[in-house]
Design a protein around this motif. Structure first.
Motif, PDB file in Angstrom:
ATOM      1  N   VAL A 141       0.761  -1.098  -0.117  1.00  0.00           N
ATOM      2  CA  VAL A 141       0.033   0.070   0.123  1.00  0.00           C
ATOM      3  C   VAL A 141       0.961   1.315  -0.095  1.00  0.00           C
ATOM      4  N   ALA A 142       1.913   1.229   0.750  1.00  0.00           N
ATOM      5  CA  ALA A 142       3.086   2.341   0.847  1.00  0.00           C
ATOM      6  C   ALA A 142       3.376   2.503  -0.543  1.00  0.00           C
ATOM      7  N   PHE A 143       3.829   1.331  -1.271  1.00  0.00           N
ATOM      8  CA  PHE A 143       4.416   1.475  -2.477  1.00  0.00           C
ATOM      9  C   PHE A 143       3.673   2.165  -3.404  1.00  0.00           C
ATOM     10  N   PHE A 144       2.137   1.781  -3.461  1.00  0.00           N
ATOM     11  CA  PHE A 144       1.345   2.350  -4.559  1.00  0.00           C
ATOM     12  C   PHE A 144       0.996   3.969  -4.072  1.00  0.00           C
ATOM     13  N   THR A 145       1.170   4.061  -2.692  1.00  0.00           N
ATOM     14  CA  THR A 145       0.829   5.625  -2.320  1.00  0.00           C
ATOM     15  C   THR A 145       1.937   6.420  -2.916  1.00  0.00           C
ATOM     16  N   SER A 146       3.406   5.659  -2.701  1.00  0.00           N
ATOM     17  CA  SER A 146       4.300   6.699  -3.442  1.00  0.00           C
ATOM     18  C   SER A 146       4.422   6.979  -4.903  1.00  0.00           C
ATOM     19  N   LEU A 147       3.455   6.105  -5.594  1.00  0.00           N
ATOM     20  CA  LEU A 147       3.504   6.109  -7.114  1.00  0.00           C
ATOM     21  C   LEU A 147       2.397   7.407  -7.493  1.00  0.00           C
ATOM     22  N   MET A 148       1.649   7.827  -6.545  1.00  0.00           N
ATOM     23  CA  MET A 148       0.786   8.773  -6.699  1.00  0.00           C
ATOM     24  C   MET A 148       1.384  10.077  -6.879  1.00  0.00           C
ATOM     25  N   PRO A 149       0.888  11.140  -7.783  1.00  0.00           N
ATOM     26  CA  PRO A 149       1.435  12.352  -7.853  1.00  0.00           C
ATOM     27  C   PRO A 149       1.599  13.120  -6.461  1.00  0.00           C
ATOM     28  N   ALA A 150       2.657  13.620  -6.139  1.00  0.00           N
ATOM     29  CA  ALA A 150       2.565  14.384  -5.184  1.00  0.00           C
ATOM     30  C   ALA A 150       1.728  15.614  -4.775  1.00  0.00           C
ATOM     31  N   ASN A 151       1.329  16.197  -5.720  1.00  0.00           N
ATOM     32  CA  ASN A 151       0.291  17.341  -5.853  1.00  0.00           C
ATOM     33  C   ASN A 151      -0.927  16.652  -5.423  1.00  0.00           C
ATOM     34  N   PHE A 152      -1.193  15.554  -5.279  1.00  0.00           N
ATOM     35  CA  PHE A 152      -2.762  14.766  -4.678  1.00  0.00           C
ATOM     36  C   PHE A 152      -2.585  15.105  -3.301  1.00  0.00           C
TER      37      PHE A 152
ATOM     38  N   ILE B 154      -8.320   7.687  12.961  1.00  0.00           N
ATOM     39  CA  ILE B 154      -8.174   9.011  13.350  1.00  0.00           C
ATOM     40  C   ILE B 154      -6.842   9.355  14.178  1.00  0.00           C
ATOM     41  N   GLU B 155      -6.876   8.647  15.382  1.00  0.00           N
ATOM     42  CA  GLU B 155      -5.831   8.755  16.232  1.00  0.00           C
ATOM     43  C   GLU B 155      -4.434   8.524  15.833  1.00  0.00           C
ATOM     44  N   ASP B 156      -4.258   7.318  14.904  1.00  0.00           N
ATOM     45  CA  ASP B 156      -2.930   7.111  14.269  1.00  0.00           C
ATOM     46  C   ASP B 156      -2.607   8.293  13.280  1.00  0.00           C
ATOM     47  N   THR B 157      -3.589   8.551  12.447  1.00  0.00           N
ATOM     48  CA  THR B 157      -3.251   9.464  11.294  1.00  0.00           C
ATOM     49  C   THR B 157      -2.839  10.855  11.808  1.00  0.00           C
ATOM     50  N   LEU B 158      -3.607  11.286  12.942  1.00  0.00           N
ATOM     51  CA  LEU B 158      -3.559  12.675  13.214  1.00  0.00           C
ATOM     52  C   LEU B 158      -2.173  12.812  13.710  1.00  0.00           C
ATOM     53  N   LEU B 159      -1.562  11.774  14.316  1.00  0.00           N
ATOM     54  CA  LEU B 159      -0.099  12.055  14.850  1.00  0.00           C
ATOM     55  C   LEU B 159       0.897  12.350  13.656  1.00  0.00           C
ATOM     56  N   PHE B 160       0.772  11.988  12.598  1.00  0.00           N
ATOM     57  CA  PHE B 160       1.463  12.283  11.356  1.00  0.00           C
ATOM     58  C   PHE B 160       0.987  13.556  10.832  1.00  0.00           C
ATOM     59  N   VAL B 161      -0.243  13.973  10.905  1.00  0.00           N
ATOM     60  CA  VAL B 161      -0.746  15.082  10.269  1.00  0.00           C
ATOM     61  C   VAL B 161      -0.338  16.252  10.962  1.00  0.00           C
ATOM     62  N   ILE B 162       0.120  15.958  12.075  1.00  0.00           N
ATOM     63  CA  ILE B 162       0.809  17.362  12.836  1.00  0.00           C
ATOM     64  C   ILE B 162       2.047  17.785  11.934  1.00  0.00           C
ATOM     65  N   PHE B 163       2.804  16.941  11.327  1.00  0.00           N
ATOM     66  CA  PHE B 163       3.677  17.247  10.529  1.00  0.00           C
ATOM     67  C   PHE B 163       3.531  17.561   8.952  1.00  0.00           C
ATOM     68  N   GLY B 164       2.297  17.426   8.692  1.00  0.00           N
ATOM     69  CA  GLY B 164       1.990  17.727   7.346  1.00  0.00           C
ATOM     70  C   GLY B 164       1.262  16.524   6.440  1.00  0.00           C
ATOM     71  N   ALA B 165       1.175  15.460   7.113  1.00  0.00           N
ATOM     72  CA  ALA B 165       0.495  14.134   6.433  1.00  0.00           C
ATOM     73  C   ALA B 165      -0.819  14.582   5.937  1.00  0.00           C
ATOM     74  N   ASP B 166      -1.262  14.140   4.701  1.00  0.00           N
ATOM     75  CA  ASP B 166      -2.609  14.579   4.401  1.00  0.00           C
ATOM     76  C   ASP B 166      -3.748  13.486   5.035  1.00  0.00           C
ATOM     77  N   PHE B 167      -4.252  13.904   5.750  1.00  0.00           N
ATOM     78  CA  PHE B 167      -5.348  13.037   6.533  1.00  0.00           C
ATOM     79  C   PHE B 167      -6.439  12.557   5.707  1.00  0.00           C
ATOM     80  N   THR B 168      -6.836  13.075   4.829  1.00  0.00           N
ATOM     81  CA  THR B 168      -7.947  12.450   4.147  1.00  0.00           C
ATOM     82  C   THR B 168      -7.491  11.491   3.033  1.00  0.00           C
ATOM     83  N   MET B 169      -6.262  11.833   2.555  1.00  0.00           N
ATOM     84  CA  MET B 169      -5.430  10.782   1.570  1.00  0.00           C
ATOM     85  C   MET B 169      -5.191   9.596   2.396  1.00  0.00           C
ATOM     86  N   VAL B 170      -4.712   9.742   3.628  1.00  0.00           N
ATOM     87  CA  VAL B 170      -4.310   8.459   4.311  1.00  0.00           C
ATOM     88  C   VAL B 170      -5.231   7.666   4.633  1.00  0.00           C
ATOM     89  N   VAL B 171      -6.474   8.249   5.158  1.00  0.00           N
ATOM     90  CA  VAL B 171      -7.536   7.449   5.718  1.00  0.00           C
ATOM     91  C   VAL B 171      -8.314   6.778   4.339  1.00  0.00           C
TER      92      VAL B 171
END
Length: 302
Positions: A127-138, A250-267
């Motif tokens: 899943v991380a591999f396919f996420t890495s293939l997605m355009p960064a502007n997503f 919610i809990e796991d993702t928000l910890l990474f969102v603090i640094f800029g991760a995209d909450f919606t895309m990750v979920v």
């Protein structure tokens, strides 16, 4: 809802965060300062490069897998990861974290450690591999547009001073977030539909609870039914597989969102991955069970 108990849980979590994040953050800064990771990062570099992450994230990945999400965030915080990379790391660690602890919970509903560990580690990489293939502007920052950059220091004393301040700032941010989440989750847990969960063991209900509250609740409400034999093997396999890929989003993702991760895309990515992988593996499990029953039938007739 018992606010006193929620407050106690918040203090307990705050202490865990302080004694875990501050020392790990400082250790990570020291390791990066002396370039120590270059001597061991080559071991995992082929895997990190496949999923679009720098080799320095190896400690964040390993600590997340065997410890928890807090440790992973602490090791990754000093790195100058982009929004896309933070999102990739959030996807990977969100799927494969706290393997020993959560493996025990899954084993109680009949899912063995080998399948549990193998599924989560392989799924995390895929899943991380396919996420890495997605355009960064997503991907865009959900809470902040700030991308943390790696700082340079003149000497070790300067590093330690800044590292201590940064680790305290990070800890305060995480504590505020976790405290808010604890009160929110305790409020949800106090609702009647959660208290009556032992009477409702449908696949949809168990999965929904697991997605919001985590494996402990999602799988936990099934334990009594599993022990009494009132739930099918197919349902146990499907629910367990789904929750190992998509839980506590919610809990796991928000910890990474603090640094800029995209909450919606990750979920969204974790949810879609859980649906697809669970469905495919359920069909494989059903065919294997049918084949085994057919083989037993031939032996009995023979």
């Amino acid at each position: 809802m018992n606010y006193k108990e929620s407050f106690k849980s918040s203090l307990k979590s705050a202490w865990i965060v302080l004694k875990l994040i501050i020392p790990i953050y400082i250790i990570a800064d020291i390791l990066f300062y002396y370039n120590t990771l270059s001597y061991i990062s080559f071991l995992i570099e082929p895997f990190t490069s496949i999923i679009g992450l720098p080799p320095e994230t190896s400690l964040a990945i390993i600590s997340g897998m065997f410890l928890n999400v807090y440790a992973s965030v602490a090791f990754a915080a000093p790195l100058d990861l982009s929004i896309h990379q933070w999102s990739i790391l959030a996807v990977f660690v969100g799927i494969a974290h706290s393997l020993p602890v959560e493996g025990v919970i899954m084993k109680k509903i009949g899912i063995g450690n080998f399948y549990s560990y193998t599924l989560r580690i392989i799924s995390a990489f895929i899943v991380a591999f396919f996420t890495s293939l997605m355009p960064a502007n997503f991907f865009s920052a959900s809470l902040t547009d700030k991308v943390f950059e790696k700082q340079t220091y003149e000497n070790i004393v300067d590093l330690l001073q800044n590292s201590i301040l940064n680790s305290i700032e990070l800890s305060i941010t995480v504590i505020i977030l976790i405290t808010a989440l604890i009160f929110l989750m305790d409020f949800i847990k106090s609702r009647n539909f959660i208290k009556q969960s032992q009477k409702n063991v449908s696949k949809g209900f168990s999965i929904t609870v697991g997605i919001i509250l985590g494996i402990t609740y999602g799988a936990g409400i099934l334990i009594k039914e599993v022990e009494s034999g009132n739930i099918s093997k197919d349902d146990i396999f499907y629910i367990g597989t789904f929750l190992m890929i998509c839980h506590a989003v919610i809990e796991d993702t928000l910890l990474f969102v603090i640094f800029g991760a995209d909450f919606t895309m990750v979920v969204v990515i974790r949810t879609i991955a859980a649906i697809i992988i669970s469905y495919v593996l359920l069909k494989w499990f059903q065919r294997r069970e049918e084949s085994m029953r057919s083989q037993r039938g031939r032996w009995e007739r023979g």
